[in-house]
Design a protein around this motif. Structure first.
Motif, PDB file in Angstrom:
ATOM      1  N   ARG A   1      17.064  32.131  14.580  1.00  0.00           N
ATOM      2  CA  ARG A   1      17.568  33.072  15.589  1.00  0.00           C
ATOM      3  C   ARG A   1      16.869  32.840  16.926  1.00  0.00           C
ATOM      4  O   ARG A   1      17.512  32.841  17.978  1.00  0.00           O
ATOM      5  N   ASN A   2      15.548  32.632  16.896  1.00  0.00           N
ATOM      6  CA  ASN A   2      14.827  32.398  18.142  1.00  0.00           C
ATOM      7  C   ASN A   2      15.257  31.104  18.821  1.00  0.00           C
ATOM      8  O   ASN A   2      15.399  31.046  20.049  1.00  0.00           O
ATOM      9  N   LEU A   3      15.473  30.061  18.029  1.00  0.00           N
ATOM     10  CA  LEU A   3      15.933  28.805  18.610  1.00  0.00           C
ATOM     11  C   LEU A   3      17.304  28.977  19.255  1.00  0.00           C
ATOM     12  O   LEU A   3      17.584  28.405  20.324  1.00  0.00           O
ATOM     13  N   THR A   4      18.167  29.745  18.622  1.00  0.00           N
ATOM     14  CA  THR A   4      19.498  29.991  19.187  1.00  0.00           C
ATOM     15  C   THR A   4      19.419  30.810  20.461  1.00  0.00           C
ATOM     16  O   THR A   4      20.110  30.521  21.456  1.00  0.00           O
TER      17      THR A   4
ATOM     18  N   PRO B   1      14.303  35.251  27.023  1.00  0.00           N
ATOM     19  CA  PRO B   1      13.825  34.983  28.399  1.00  0.00           C
ATOM     20  C   PRO B   1      14.176  33.597  28.930  1.00  0.00           C
ATOM     21  O   PRO B   1      13.998  33.323  30.112  1.00  0.00           O
ATOM     22  N   HIS B   2      14.675  32.690  28.063  1.00  0.00           N
ATOM     23  CA  HIS B   2      14.877  31.309  28.485  1.00  0.00           C
ATOM     24  C   HIS B   2      16.107  31.127  29.360  1.00  0.00           C
ATOM     25  O   HIS B   2      16.082  30.353  30.322  1.00  0.00           O
TER      26      HIS B   2
END
Length: 410
Positions: free
Chosen positions: A92-95, A102-103
């Motif tokens: 999920r974080n990579l997605t 924040p990216h």
């Protein structure tokens, strides 16, 4: 009637247009064990607690007896929505690095003008029509166009995703007392075909990147980059989740507003109220009615009932959204309601990460439709519903306007 038949009655197509009396019956039970050994939970506070309980798994493979839906995952591994931490958290974080803050904080807000143009183009196709199918003419093509643009799918390939999407959604429907084998096979094939297409497109973006999410997936040089197979499963999830829920949110929204003409008129004259109205629609007529994929990793007690380890646990979100112990006057549609802590997008670590996009699409779509429609009137109420009891919404929503609506009201 017996509480152990509630799930069968809720999923019976005869009750699709109005399952809410059955949800009220479920809330009286609190937790209802079903004939097949599954457990239904329909009260808000219990659902909310379970969605935040680390002892509850989203991985169907953790069930004591694997169900038929598990077979539909063959060919592609589960997407992160069907995994537990830490693997769920990693994927999920990579997605999210390619989807939101924040990216990439401006990816969704930056689509406002594009979504508005797509909406206006679709509405422009209504010219000269006295009868409009809100589903086929508007709510269905809008989100699939948006999510395809987001991922970077060429416009000429967008129609392929409707057939794949229909098969996948049909495959996840729980249908007690029905052999799901054929539906599961078709869903697995559609999921694999969509995944292969998106995987190949991602590889093309590796050589020729663009400003889309598939390009972001393959060009992300951070530690823990998504693998090619993970890009396939994640992209399929984004297309299905980003499309199906938004279709029903928009269609249920128009249906609800046409049933409440005073509120429709108010929103037409005060479009700034639409964000609050969309939150109320997510509570009142949520596009996702239930989460049928939860499994206890240990014996747990819910409202005085022991749910054994490995038993299928079904969380009835739409029932929790109408719980009178949580919401004042819950069966009343109130677009100015201040209490927005609904379960329309779930809660906890598996809450819908695409919610900001769905909200934006619904707000723009409903505001533009209300400004366009001229004396709108439902041609049929209740309308015919889609088969799915999970992703519940009309299959067609015929709306007459202008002269047709006036004639119909005479």
């Amino acid at each position: 009637m017996a509480a152990d038949t509630l799930f069968h009655r809720i999923t019976d197509y005869a009750n699709r247009a109005n399952p809410y009396p059955l949800y009220a019956e479920l809330r009286e039970e609190g937790v209802a064990r079903q004939e097949d050994g599954s457990y239904l939970v329909g009260t808000y506070h219990e659902i909310q607690a379970l969605l935040h309980d680390p002892r509850i798994s989203s991985d169907r493979r953790k069930r004591t007896v694997p169900d038929a839906t598990t077979a539909a995952q063959e060919g592609l591994p589960p997407a992160f929505i069907g995994l537990d931490d830490p693997e769920h958290h990693r994927l999920r974080n990579l997605t999210m690095r390619s989807f939101g803050p924040p990216h990439t904080p401006d990816r969704i807000d930056g689509m406002h003008d594009d979504i508005t143009r797509i909406v206006k183009d679709l509405i422009g196709s209504f010219a000269g029509k006295e009868r409009i199918d809100i589903v086929d003419d508007f709510a269905y093509p809008l989100p699939v166009t948006v999510i395809c643009r987001l991922l970077g799918v060429p416009i000429e390939d967008e129609p392929r995703f409707r057939e794949w999407s229909d098969a996948i959604v049909t495959g996840i429907d729980p249908s007690p007392r029905e052999d799901p084998a054929e539906r599961q096979r078709a869903a697995a094939e559609a999921r694999k075909a969509m995944g292969l297409y998106l995987g190949e497109l991602a590889e093309k973006r590796r050589a020729h990147p663009s400003d889309d999410m598939l390009s972001a997936f393959v060009s992300d040089s951070s530690d823990g980059q998504l693998t090619p197979l993970e890009i396939m499963t994640t992209s399929v999830l984004l297309l299905i989740a980003g499309h199906e829920t938004t279709v029903n949110l928009i269609t249920n929204g128009i249906l609800t507003l046409l049933r409440h003409p005073d509120e429709l008129a108010r929103l037409r004259s005060e479009p700034a109220l639409m964000p609050r109205a969309v939150e109320e629609l997510l509570r009142y007529e949520p596009p996702v009615q239930m989460l049928p994929q939860r499994t206890p990793l240990a014996d747990i007690e819910v409202a005085g009932v022991t749910v054994p380890k490995g038993a299928p646990l079904i969380l009835m979100l739409a029932s929790g959204n109408r719980d009178p112990r949580r919401f004042r006057d819950p069966d009343r549609f109130d677009p100015t309601r201040d209490d927005h802590t609904h379960l329309g997008f779930g809660s906890g670590i598996h809450s819908c990460f695409g919610a900001p996009l769905a909200r934006l699409e619904a707000q723009i779509a409903l505001n533009e439709l209300l400004q366009y429609l001229d004396h709108p009137r439902l041609a049929e109420d209740p309308p015919p519903y889609r088969r799915s009891p999970v992703l519940r919404g009309p299959r067609h929503l015929l709306v007459e306007q202008g002269r047709a609506a006036v004639r119909g009201g005479q």
